[in-house]
Design a protein around this motif. Structure first.
Motif, PDB file in Angstrom:
ATOM      1  N   THR A 141      30.726-111.369 -13.941  1.00 44.99           N
ATOM      2  CA  THR A 141      30.308-110.623 -12.688  1.00 44.99           C
ATOM      3  C   THR A 141      28.625-110.466 -12.831  1.00 44.99           C
ATOM      4  O   THR A 141      28.029-110.536 -11.810  1.00 44.99           O
ATOM      5  N   LEU A 142      28.211-110.188 -14.198  1.00 41.74           N
ATOM      6  CA  LEU A 142      26.766-109.948 -14.138  1.00 41.74           C
ATOM      7  C   LEU A 142      25.965-110.843 -13.845  1.00 41.74           C
ATOM      8  O   LEU A 142      24.812-111.107 -13.215  1.00 41.74           O
ATOM      9  N   LEU A 143      26.257-112.312 -14.212  1.00 36.62           N
ATOM     10  CA  LEU A 143      25.622-113.539 -14.245  1.00 36.62           C
ATOM     11  C   LEU A 143      25.720-113.661 -12.731  1.00 36.62           C
ATOM     12  O   LEU A 143      24.772-114.324 -12.021  1.00 36.62           O
ATOM     13  N   MET A 144      26.851-113.703 -12.058  1.00 33.00           N
ATOM     14  CA  MET A 144      27.091-113.994 -10.508  1.00 33.00           C
ATOM     15  C   MET A 144      26.016-112.997  -9.789  1.00 33.00           C
ATOM     16  O   MET A 144      25.483-113.444  -8.944  1.00 33.00           O
ATOM     17  N   LYS A 145      26.090-111.745 -10.292  1.00 32.67           N
ATOM     18  CA  LYS A 145      25.153-110.719  -9.404  1.00 32.67           C
ATOM     19  C   LYS A 145      23.622-111.156  -9.691  1.00 32.67           C
ATOM     20  O   LYS A 145      22.801-110.941  -8.663  1.00 32.67           O
ATOM     21  N   LYS A 146      23.170-111.746 -10.706  1.00 32.62           N
ATOM     22  CA  LYS A 146      21.792-112.116 -10.834  1.00 32.62           C
ATOM     23  C   LYS A 146      21.569-113.240  -9.824  1.00 32.62           C
ATOM     24  O   LYS A 146      20.409-113.269  -9.372  1.00 32.62           O
ATOM     25  N   VAL A 147      22.372-114.026  -9.670  1.00 33.46           N
ATOM     26  CA  VAL A 147      22.316-115.134  -8.801  1.00 33.46           C
ATOM     27  C   VAL A 147      22.091-114.575  -7.384  1.00 33.46           C
ATOM     28  O   VAL A 147      21.254-114.871  -6.421  1.00 33.46           O
ATOM     29  N   VAL A 148      22.923-113.778  -6.975  1.00 33.07           N
ATOM     30  CA  VAL A 148      23.077-113.163  -5.443  1.00 33.07           C
ATOM     31  C   VAL A 148      21.699-112.312  -5.399  1.00 33.07           C
ATOM     32  O   VAL A 148      21.160-112.309  -4.233  1.00 33.07           O
ATOM     33  N   GLU A 149      21.292-111.423  -6.248  1.00 31.52           N
ATOM     34  CA  GLU A 149      20.102-110.749  -6.073  1.00 31.52           C
ATOM     35  C   GLU A 149      18.815-111.425  -6.198  1.00 31.52           C
ATOM     36  O   GLU A 149      17.901-110.731  -5.845  1.00 31.52           O
ATOM     37  N   SER A 150      19.102-112.968  -6.410  1.00 33.23           N
ATOM     38  CA  SER A 150      17.693-113.633  -6.407  1.00 33.23           C
ATOM     39  C   SER A 150      17.666-114.414  -4.946  1.00 33.23           C
ATOM     40  O   SER A 150      16.772-115.110  -4.583  1.00 33.23           O
ATOM     41  N   GLY A 151      18.594-114.000  -4.015  1.00 35.53           N
ATOM     42  CA  GLY A 151      18.525-114.327  -2.778  1.00 35.53           C
ATOM     43  C   GLY A 151      19.250-115.616  -2.568  1.00 35.53           C
ATOM     44  O   GLY A 151      19.280-116.175  -1.560  1.00 35.53           O
ATOM     45  N   ILE A 152      19.994-116.053  -3.398  1.00 34.49           N
ATOM     46  CA  ILE A 152      20.998-117.515  -3.272  1.00 34.49           C
ATOM     47  C   ILE A 152      22.112-116.991  -2.872  1.00 34.49           C
ATOM     48  O   ILE A 152      22.982-116.300  -3.294  1.00 34.49           O
ATOM     49  N   LYS A 153      22.514-117.920  -1.703  1.00 31.32           N
ATOM     50  CA  LYS A 153      23.949-117.609  -1.367  1.00 31.32           C
ATOM     51  C   LYS A 153      24.870-118.406  -2.011  1.00 31.32           C
ATOM     52  O   LYS A 153      24.852-119.539  -2.222  1.00 31.32           O
ATOM     53  N   VAL A 154      25.991-117.587  -2.498  1.00 32.23           N
ATOM     54  CA  VAL A 154      26.950-117.989  -3.330  1.00 32.23           C
ATOM     55  C   VAL A 154      28.252-118.002  -2.384  1.00 32.23           C
ATOM     56  O   VAL A 154      28.412-116.997  -1.914  1.00 32.23           O
ATOM     57  N   TYR A 155      29.113-119.110  -2.233  1.00 34.72           N
ATOM     58  CA  TYR A 155      30.204-119.180  -1.436  1.00 34.72           C
ATOM     59  C   TYR A 155      31.553-118.766  -2.318  1.00 34.72           C
ATOM     60  O   TYR A 155      32.652-118.005  -1.943  1.00 34.72           O
ATOM     61  N   THR A 156      31.440-119.381  -3.371  1.00 34.19           N
ATOM     62  CA  THR A 156      32.627-119.186  -4.441  1.00 34.19           C
ATOM     63  C   THR A 156      32.273-118.782  -5.780  1.00 34.19           C
ATOM     64  O   THR A 156      31.380-119.437  -6.127  1.00 34.19           O
ATOM     65  N   ASN A 157      33.536-118.515  -6.697  1.00 34.80           N
ATOM     66  CA  ASN A 157      33.400-118.643  -8.103  1.00 34.80           C
ATOM     67  C   ASN A 157      34.641-119.145  -8.623  1.00 34.80           C
ATOM     68  O   ASN A 157      35.629-118.386  -8.128  1.00 34.80           O
ATOM     69  N   GLN A 158      34.774-119.997  -9.200  1.00 29.88           N
ATOM     70  CA  GLN A 158      36.220-120.291  -9.777  1.00 29.88           C
ATOM     71  C   GLN A 158      36.335-119.688 -11.308  1.00 29.88           C
ATOM     72  O   GLN A 158      35.561-120.060 -12.313  1.00 29.88           O
TER      73      GLN A 158
END
Length: 325
Positions: A141-158
């Motif tokens: 969750t923390l790593l995914m949050k850092k990607v999202v907070e960088s303004g990068i659109k993420v669609y899925t996480n497996q």
């Protein structure tokens, strides 16, 4: 679930079993027949990876017979040797497109959690490439949050999610709901342990029995961490009681449907032994919304989960995907 302009099925065909003959093998003629049957039954989304043996190449050949398939593959960076540049990232994407015949969802895995800057740069470059949507694989969750907070659109996480591994319910699910990210859940059937076959059976000898697959060795450890074989049998019995009330249901179908009931789950990935064994009819029932698990039945399942160590797995293994780092 909407991905790359398509409403994809809620059940993906997972091709990891093509990485080893331990799951069985089949001639190309049987693979083609099975592939065609999957498409006829509307299971046209396939999940694979750059390290699943020849899965990408086999899929590329088989998909030539149809204009309607969805390709989700992975790019996994396991070490710190990759030099990040637009040219190198493009080359990696080119490789996956060439091997598969076209990528709809590129799921990125990054081993070194401490090296955030190159990880974020790669995600940014994948999005800017525009040839495929960005998904993540085994990001906590923390790593995914850092990607999202960088303004990068993420669609899925497996990530792994099942009645035995409920970690997405504890932390990640809320973040996904808040940020319009869907989980692609694997391990939903625990390598086949969540099935009628294992109800009432003695604890298996996972290394002495040649019929035990590599996946089952992995998921047996999860069962042990979760609460052990006796409690697992209690769970199977409860799932059997639910399935017995309805025609054509099995323990596996109920277990899979339980995962799909969560709002943050987009689809589940069920291993497909191309040309060896066809579960497409069962998968149709999983995705059939003329039936559902009732509130009372969910309560029965939850009462067993409360007896387990399910809520403590996040302390033992870390958040989703941390067990791979």
């Amino acid at each position: 679930m909407e991905l790359n302009g398509q409403t994809v099925p809620r059940v993906f065909n997972g091709l990891w079993q093509l990485s080893s003959p331990a799951w069985g093998s089949a001639p190309k003629s049987k693979m083609k027949k099975h592939f065609k049957q999957l498409l006829e039954n509307k299971f046209w989304a396939f999940d694979m990876a750059d390290h699943y043996g020849d899965a990408e190449l086999i899929f590329s050949e088989l998909r030539q017979t149809s204009s309607h398939t969805f390709c989700a593959t992975k790019w996994c960076v396991f070490d710190n040797e990759f030099e990040v540049s637009p040219e190198n990232v493009k080359k990696e994407i080119d490789t996956r497109i060439r091997r598969t015949g076209g990528v709809d969802l590129l799921q990125f895995y990054w081993q070194n959690k401490d090296a955030e800057k190159p990880m974020l740069e790669i995600c940014k470059l994948i999005v800017e490439d525009k040839r495929c949507k960005l998904g993540l694989c085994n990001f906590d969750t923390l790593l995914m949050k850092k990607v999202v907070e960088s303004g990068i659109k993420v669609y899925t996480n497996q990530v792994q999610f099942s009645l035995i591994d409920i970690r997405p319910r504890l932390k990640m699910g809320k973040f996904c709901d808040e940020n319009d990210i869907k989980l692609l859940a694997y391990g939903t059937l625990c390598g086949g342990f969540l099935s009628d076959k294992w109800l009432g059976k003695e604890e298996p000898d996972i290394y002495g029995d040649d019929s035990i697959t590599p996946s089952q060795r992995k998921y047996f450890d999860m069962i042990e961490n979760w609460g052990g074989w006796d409690l697992f049998q209690e769970l199977l019995a409860a799932l059997k009681k639910i399935s017995a009330k309805r025609d054509d249901l099995s323990i596996s179908i109920v277990a899979a449907r339980w995962v799909l009931k969560h709002s943050f789950v987009g689809s589940i990935i069920i291993g497909t032994r191309l040309g060896v064994k066809d579960h497409s009819l069962e998968n149709i029932i999983i995705d059939d919304y003329t039936w559902d698990i009732s509130t009372e039945e969910m309560g029965c399942i939850d009462s067993i989960l409360e007896k387990s160590r399910a809520s403590h797995l996040i302390e033992l293994l870390g958040d989703c995907g941390d067990e791979y780092r």
